[in-house]
Design a protein around this motif. Sequence first.
Motif, short mmCIF file in Angstrom:
data_model
loop_
_atom_site.label_atom_id
_atom_site.label_comp_id
_atom_site.label_asym_id
_atom_site.label_seq_id
_atom_site.Cartn_x
_atom_site.Cartn_y
_atom_site.Cartn_z
N ALA A 156 -33.76 -4.81 -47.64
CA ALA A 156 -32.53 -5.25 -48.33
C ALA A 156 -32.85 -5.67 -49.76
N LYS A 157 -33.99 -6.32 -49.97
CA LYS A 157 -34.39 -6.71 -51.33
C LYS A 157 -34.66 -5.49 -52.19
N GLU B 146 -26.55 -1.36 -21.22
CA GLU B 146 -26.29 -0.13 -21.99
C GLU B 146 -25.71 -0.45 -23.37
N ILE B 147 -24.86 -1.47 -23.43
CA ILE B 147 -24.32 -1.90 -24.72
C ILE B 147 -25.44 -2.39 -25.62
N ARG B 148 -26.35 -3.18 -25.04
CA ARG B 148 -27.50 -3.70 -25.79
C ARG B 148 -28.29 -2.54 -26.39
N GLY B 149 -28.59 -1.54 -25.59
CA GLY B 149 -29.34 -0.37 -26.06
C GLY B 149 -28.59 0.42 -27.10
N TRP B 150 -27.29 0.57 -26.90
CA TRP B 150 -26.46 1.33 -27.84
C TRP B 150 -26.45 0.65 -29.21
N VAL B 151 -26.30 -0.67 -29.23
CA VAL B 151 -26.29 -1.42 -30.49
C VAL B 151 -27.62 -1.25 -31.21
N ILE B 152 -28.71 -1.39 -30.49
CA ILE B 152 -30.03 -1.23 -31.09
C ILE B 152 -30.19 0.18 -31.65
N ASP B 153 -29.76 1.18 -30.90
CA ASP B 153 -29.85 2.57 -31.36
C ASP B 153 -29.04 2.79 -32.63
N ARG B 154 -27.85 2.23 -32.70
CA ARG B 154 -27.01 2.43 -33.89
C ARG B 154 -27.62 1.76 -35.11
N LEU B 155 -28.29 0.63 -34.92
CA LEU B 155 -28.93 0.00 -36.07
C LEU B 155 -30.15 0.81 -36.52
N VAL B 156 -30.82 1.47 -35.60
CA VAL B 156 -31.91 2.37 -35.98
C VAL B 156 -31.37 3.48 -36.88
N GLN B 157 -30.17 3.95 -36.59
CA GLN B 157 -29.55 4.99 -37.43
C GLN B 157 -29.22 4.45 -38.83
N ILE B 158 -28.81 3.19 -38.91
CA ILE B 158 -28.57 2.57 -40.21
C ILE B 158 -29.90 2.43 -40.96
N GLU B 159 -30.93 2.02 -40.25
CA GLU B 159 -32.25 1.87 -40.90
C GLU B 159 -32.76 3.22 -41.41
N TYR B 160 -32.47 4.28 -40.69
CA TYR B 160 -32.84 5.62 -41.13
C TYR B 160 -32.19 5.92 -42.48
N VAL C 158 -31.16 3.66 -44.69
CA VAL C 158 -31.80 2.76 -45.65
C VAL C 158 -33.13 3.37 -46.12
N ASN C 159 -33.92 3.84 -45.17
CA ASN C 159 -35.20 4.45 -45.49
C ASN C 159 -35.03 5.68 -46.39
N ASN C 160 -34.00 6.49 -46.11
CA ASN C 160 -33.74 7.67 -46.93
C ASN C 160 -33.42 7.29 -48.37
N ILE C 161 -32.65 6.22 -48.54
CA ILE C 161 -32.31 5.76 -49.89
C ILE C 161 -33.57 5.32 -50.63
N ILE C 162 -34.38 4.51 -49.98
CA ILE C 162 -35.61 4.02 -50.61
C ILE C 162 -36.54 5.19 -50.93
N PHE C 163 -36.67 6.09 -49.99
CA PHE C 163 -37.52 7.27 -50.19
C PHE C 163 -37.01 8.11 -51.37
N LEU D 95 -45.45 2.78 -45.05
CA LEU D 95 -44.77 1.80 -45.89
C LEU D 95 -43.39 1.44 -45.36
N LEU D 96 -42.60 2.44 -44.95
CA LEU D 96 -41.24 2.16 -44.47
C LEU D 96 -41.19 1.78 -42.99
N ASN D 97 -42.33 1.72 -42.35
CA ASN D 97 -42.39 1.31 -40.94
C ASN D 97 -41.83 -0.11 -40.83
N SER D 98 -40.95 -0.35 -39.87
CA SER D 98 -40.30 -1.66 -39.76
C SER D 98 -41.27 -2.78 -39.42
N SER D 99 -42.47 -2.47 -38.96
CA SER D 99 -43.45 -3.54 -38.75
C SER D 99 -44.18 -3.89 -40.05
N VAL D 100 -44.02 -3.06 -41.09
CA VAL D 100 -44.60 -3.35 -42.40
C VAL D 100 -43.55 -3.99 -43.30
N ILE D 101 -42.39 -3.34 -43.42
CA ILE D 101 -41.28 -3.89 -44.21
C ILE D 101 -40.09 -4.05 -43.27
#
Length: 169
Positions: free
Chosen positions: A68-69, A20-34, A36-41, A56-62
């Motif tokens: 970060a760059k 559950e901790i593993r899943g929670w950490v992954i979920d929280r980083l998805v929220q950070i990525e969201y 990041v995507n909003n800033i770029i957008f 373009l902002l799909n994590s399998s593309v960038i």
Amino acid sequence: MKRRYPNIEKNKLSEFNTAEIRGWVIDRLVQIEYRVNNIIFEFFQPEEKQVFNEVLLNSSVIDFGGKAKILYNIGVSKTTLGKLRKIVSIRNAFAHASLGEDITLNVSIDEEGNENVKLDSWSIVTVMNAEGSINRKAISEYLEQFLDLNSELRDEFDEFLEALRKRKK
């Protein structure tokens, strides 16, 4: 058949098991990525909004490194980007590294000759750093560091996005 999965009904991270901790950490980083995507957008304000977000902002593309760059080149501070790299590294440890238990057994003899045994056990994560050294760290230490970085980054990205929106007006 479609199925809805219930939310976790725990109030504290200390109640989570390692999965559950593993899943929670992954979920929280998805929220950070969201964020990041909003800033770029917001910075690029593309005409093809859906394609920009979904392709373009799909994590399998960038990946995070590419994003970060972009952030660096649109004015996000090196300090914030350092925090982003660190939190991504911690997320990767939880997502990919082996989780286990470390046990320490301490045996001592008191003045009366009685044997005292103390057994300590804690959850650990084993990761290899960039130089190739294998390190073992208590999950609680990584989790505490992750929580601090998560909170700081959420605030810093929200502030940057707000400032960006004000400049665009």
